[in-house]
Write a protein that holds these residues in place. Structure first.
Motif, mmCIF file in Angstrom:
data_model
loop_
_atom_site.group_PDB
_atom_site.id
_atom_site.type_symbol
_atom_site.label_atom_id
_atom_site.label_comp_id
_atom_site.label_asym_id
_atom_site.label_seq_id
_atom_site.Cartn_x
_atom_site.Cartn_y
_atom_site.Cartn_z
ATOM 1 N N SER A 165 -27.322 28.395 34.037
ATOM 2 C CA SER A 165 -27.502 26.999 34.427
ATOM 3 C C SER A 165 -26.734 26.065 33.499
ATOM 4 O O SER A 165 -26.390 26.409 32.368
ATOM 5 N N TYR A 166 -26.489 24.871 34.014
ATOM 6 C CA TYR A 166 -25.654 23.889 33.313
ATOM 7 C C TYR A 166 -26.336 22.526 33.242
ATOM 8 O O TYR A 166 -25.771 21.576 32.727
ATOM 9 N N HIS A 181 -17.605 35.907 30.993
ATOM 10 C CA HIS A 181 -17.716 34.471 31.251
ATOM 11 C C HIS A 181 -16.481 33.750 30.716
ATOM 12 O O HIS A 181 -15.634 34.354 30.073
ATOM 13 N N SER A 182 -16.396 32.461 30.995
ATOM 14 C CA SER A 182 -15.297 31.620 30.502
ATOM 15 C C SER A 182 -15.856 30.603 29.513
ATOM 16 O O SER A 182 -16.697 29.776 29.879
ATOM 17 N N HIS A 183 -15.365 30.677 28.283
ATOM 18 C CA HIS A 183 -15.848 29.795 27.211
ATOM 19 C C HIS A 183 -14.918 28.596 27.095
ATOM 20 O O HIS A 183 -13.725 28.744 26.848
ATOM 21 N N HIS A 184 -15.469 27.403 27.278
ATOM 22 C CA HIS A 184 -14.670 26.176 27.257
ATOM 23 C C HIS A 184 -14.948 25.323 26.021
ATOM 24 O O HIS A 184 -14.676 24.120 26.027
ATOM 25 N N GLY A 185 -15.477 25.934 24.981
ATOM 26 C CA GLY A 185 -15.712 25.216 23.737
ATOM 27 C C GLY A 185 -17.047 24.496 23.705
ATOM 28 O O GLY A 185 -17.918 24.825 22.908
ATOM 29 N N THR A 186 -17.208 23.519 24.573
ATOM 30 C CA THR A 186 -18.462 22.759 24.624
ATOM 31 C C THR A 186 -19.471 23.359 25.587
ATOM 32 O O THR A 186 -20.643 23.015 25.554
ATOM 33 N N HIS A 187 -19.004 24.234 26.470
ATOM 34 C CA HIS A 187 -19.885 24.849 27.457
ATOM 35 C C HIS A 187 -19.278 26.169 27.925
ATOM 36 O O HIS A 187 -18.085 26.424 27.723
ATOM 37 N N ILE A 188 -20.115 26.994 28.541
ATOM 38 C CA ILE A 188 -19.685 28.286 29.069
ATOM 39 C C ILE A 188 -19.996 28.330 30.558
ATOM 40 O O ILE A 188 -21.058 27.897 30.995
#
Length: 289
Positions: free
Chosen positions: A149-150, A213-220
């Motif tokens: 969840s986001y 998963h894809s890690h975007h620094g501030t969120h995954i």
């Protein structure tokens, strides 16, 4: 007195069945104990998908995993969907049937996303009622997966793991513990993933999912298009220490590599499980020494 539903014995280590690997799977044996199919891909009247499935399931046990049941929808799962699901279940004779603890749309409109639920007592009662209805119709326990969840709801009155546990206990269903989803959500929401594991009842976990998963620094973002990340492997080991040798599988839904690469990654899961088992056996030996 009602005896709580218990997980079926573990069949070992599996992979998600993907069309790119059909012919390779049929051409020769592989060190794969079972396959998980996406139910909706085979809820069709006929054609190549079902023919390939029938051929592959002669050699490998199957688990059915859905993405469209929408067990959290207030009105409950659609009757026609359940009829098609049961028809496929009767054909495949899966080890178990799973879906996601979420909702995917309302009023018959599927948004094709796994949307989180508010973590409240009211939602627990509503979802548990839906699960009991589905279990009665399918005549078997339902296995439900925690989703990544986001966002969260202002109405939340419990932690996610408390909600997952409460739904399982209230409905007498089982849990598909997605370790990658726990890690993704723990990063996005700032909770301790080990606390999540501790909050899940040990006698309810039927299966474990592993994915990238894809890690975007501030969120995954839970994308299933990479190999399993090291922190997820570490969390998997912790899950096995708590829940035992649970049936485990790797999901890959995009950038799908050749089958040998996934089999090798599955070997990592086997190695971690063997290591945890040896560690626990050594601890028991030491305790009795």
């Amino acid at each position: 007195m009602h005896t709580p539903t218990a997980p079926a014995p573990s069949p070992g280590f599996g992979l998600g069945l993907r069309t790119a690997h059909y012919h390779e799977i049929l051409a020769a044996p592989h060190p794969i104990d079972w396959f998980e199919i996406l139910s909706e891909n085979y809820m069709v009247p006929g054609g190549k998908p079902l023919a390939m499935l029938d051929s592959i399931r002669q050699d490998y046990p199957m688990v059915m995993h859905g993405v469209s049941m929408s067990i959290g929808t207030p009105e409950g799962p659609d009757d026609s969907y359940l009829r098609d699901l049961k028809k496929l279940m009767q054909r495949v004779q899966p080890l178990w049937v799973s879906d996601h603890l979420c909702w995917t749309g309302v009023h018959g409109r599927n948004m094709h996303d796994l949307l989180p639920l508010p973590y409240t007592e009211e939602t627990v009662r509503q979802v548990a009622g839906n699960i009991r209805r589905v279990q009665d119709y399918l005549e078997r326990p339902l296995v439900l997966e925690n989703v990544s969840s986001y966002l969260s709801f202002n109405s939340d009155s419990m932690q996610e793991w408390e909600f997952v546990a409460a739904v399982a206990e209230e409905s007498d269903s089982l849990i598909l513990l997605d370790v990658n989803n726990i890690y993704v959500s723990s990063f996005n929401h700032g909770f301790d993933p080990l606390a999540y594991l501790e909050g899940i009842p040990q006698g309810r976990v039927q299966q474990i999912h592993l994915a990238g998963h894809s890690h975007h620094g501030t969120h995954i973002i839970d994308t299933h298009d990479h190999a399993v990340a090291d922190p997820v492997w570490q969390l998997y080991a912790a899950a096995l220490r708590r829940f035992g040798q649970v049936a485990s599988m790797i999901e890959r839904d995009d950038h799908i590599p050749p089958l040998p690469e996934l089999v090798a990654e599955l070997g990592v899961a086997r190695g971690i499980a063997a290591g945890v088992l040896a560690e626990q056996q050594a601890q028991r030996t030491e305790a009795y020494a």
